[in-house]
Enzyme design. Sequence first.
Site, PDB file in Angstrom:
ATOM      1  N   GLY A  59       0.891  -1.163   0.000  1.00 26.55           N
ATOM      2  CA  GLY A  59       0.000   0.000   0.000  1.00 26.55           C
ATOM      3  C   GLY A  59       0.928   1.210   0.000  1.00 26.55           C
ATOM      4  O   GLY A  59       1.372   1.667   1.055  1.00 26.55           O
ATOM      5  N   ASN A 100      -5.395   3.913   9.868  1.00 27.62           N
ATOM      6  CA  ASN A 100      -6.377   4.550  10.743  1.00 27.62           C
ATOM      7  C   ASN A 100      -7.605   3.656  10.883  1.00 27.62           C
ATOM      8  O   ASN A 100      -7.930   2.882   9.983  1.00 27.62           O
ATOM      9  CB  ASN A 100      -6.829   5.882  10.149  1.00 27.62           C
ATOM     10  CG  ASN A 100      -5.805   6.987  10.365  1.00 27.62           C
ATOM     11  OD1 ASN A 100      -5.044   6.956  11.318  1.00 27.62           O
ATOM     12  ND2 ASN A 100      -5.811   7.974   9.480  1.00 27.62           N
ATOM     13  N   LYS A 151      -6.170   7.580  18.825  1.00 31.65           N
ATOM     14  CA  LYS A 151      -5.950   8.071  17.454  1.00 31.65           C
ATOM     15  C   LYS A 151      -7.280   8.092  16.697  1.00 31.65           C
ATOM     16  O   LYS A 151      -7.528   8.992  15.875  1.00 31.65           O
ATOM     17  CB  LYS A 151      -4.931   7.164  16.740  1.00 31.65           C
ATOM     18  CG  LYS A 151      -4.714   7.523  15.265  1.00 31.65           C
ATOM     19  CD  LYS A 151      -3.938   8.804  15.074  1.00 31.65           C
ATOM     20  CE  LYS A 151      -4.060   9.442  13.714  1.00 31.65           C
ATOM     21  NZ  LYS A 151      -3.440   8.770  12.606  1.00 31.65           N
TER      22      LYS A 151
END
Length: 313
Positions: free
Chosen positions: A7, A106, A188
Site C-alpha cells: 500500500g 487509521n 488516534k
Amino acid sequence: MKIIIAGAGAMGSRFGLMLHQAHNDVILIDGWQDHLDHINRDGLIADFNGQEIVAKIPAYHQDHANEIDFDADLIIVFTKAMQLDHMMASIQNMIGDQTKILCLLNGLGHEDTLEKYVSKDHILLGNTMWTAGLTGPGKAKLFGDGYLELQSLSTTGKAAADKVIDVLNGAKLNAKYSEHILSSIYRKACVNGTMNGLCTILDSNMADLGATAPIDDIVNSIVNEFAAVAKHEGVELDLDQVLAQIKSCYDRETIGLHYPSMYQDLITNQRLTEIDYINGAIARKGQKYGVATPYCSFLTQLIHCKEELLGAK
Ligand SMILES: NC(=O)C1=CN([C@@H]2O[C@H](COP(=O)(O)OP(=O)(O)OC[C@H]3O[C@@H](n4cnc5c(N)ncnc54)[C@H](OP(=O)(O)O)[C@@H]3O)[C@@H](O)[C@H]2O)C=CC1
Ligand SMILES: CC(C)(CO)C(=O)C(=O)O
C-alpha cells in the site's frame, strides 16, 4: 532490513522513502498502475520538508506479488481500510515464518482482518501521527513531524517488535513500544473521528477548523461517544490526553496545514472514505452496547451523502 510497503499511497511513500534513505532494502507494492509506472520510470519524487528528493525504489503491482522474489523481514501495510483484505490476500505468499506485519492504518478492527491471514505471532499492531499527501502519481508531499506506537499481538513478540522499532528509529520515524495499543488506537481514532470527517465536510484544514468557535463543543461531544463505547471494550480513555492530541493537530507550525487523509480521498480524489471504520464503527458498536452516538452517526451519514453527491468510487 528487507521491507515491503504494501500500500504505497501517501503514507506508504513516506515510510518507504524514509526507510530507503536509512539504507534498508525496500520495495513498494500497490494496485495503482500509473503510480507504479511513474515510480519505476522516474523514481519516487518527494517534496520532503521543502527539498526535492528522488528515490529509486522498485515498485510492483499487487496482482503480481506472487512473482516477486523477496524474503521480507517486515511488511508494513498502508492501504486504505477497505483495501486491507484484498492486499493481504495478494501478498499472502510473501509472508515467511519470521515475517512481521506492521499495520498502521487509521480506524478500528484491522486486527480481525489480519488474523484471517496470519497468526498473532506475525502481527505488530499500531498507529501513527505522521502525515503525508500525494500530488500526483509518483509524487509525494511530506512535511511536519510525527511518531508511531506499536505492540506485538503475541505475548512473546516484544523482542522482535523492539528490532523493528530500532529500524524505524534508524529512519527517524520516532517509534515506540506501547503496552496498551488498543488505548492508543482508540485515542488516534478520536483524532480521526473529529478531524477527518469535520475537515472533509467543512472544507478546511485542521488549523482553520481548530480556530472556529464551536469546535471545542463538537469535539467534546464526539470524543465522549468514543469514550463511552471504548469503555465497553475494556478501554479507559484519558480524556485530557485525547483532547491534547486533537489540539496538537491545530498547530500551524507542525501539521495544522494538513488536510486529513479523508479530505484527500473524497474532496481531492473523489474516492470512497474510511468513515465506516472510524465514526461508523463507533455508531455500530454503540448500537451493540446500547450507547447513544448521535454525533458519530450523523457525521457518518453526512460523509456518505457527500460520497454520493461527488460520485466517489
Ligand atoms: N495521509 C495521511 O496523512 C495519513 C493517513 N493515515 C492512514 O494511512 C492509511 C493509508 O492512507 P494514505 O497513505 O493516505 O492512502 P492513499 O489514498 O494515499 O493511498 C492508498 C491507496 O489508494 C490508492 N490511491 C490513492 N490515490 C489514488 C489515486 N489518485 N488514484 C488511484 N488510486 C489511488 C492506491 O491503491 P489502489 O490503486 O490499490 O486503490 C493507494 O495504495 C489509511 O488508513 C489512512 O487513514 C494515517 C495517518 C495520516
Ligand atoms: C493527520 C491525521 C492525524 C488527521 O486526522 C490523520 O491521521 C489523517 O490525515 O488521516
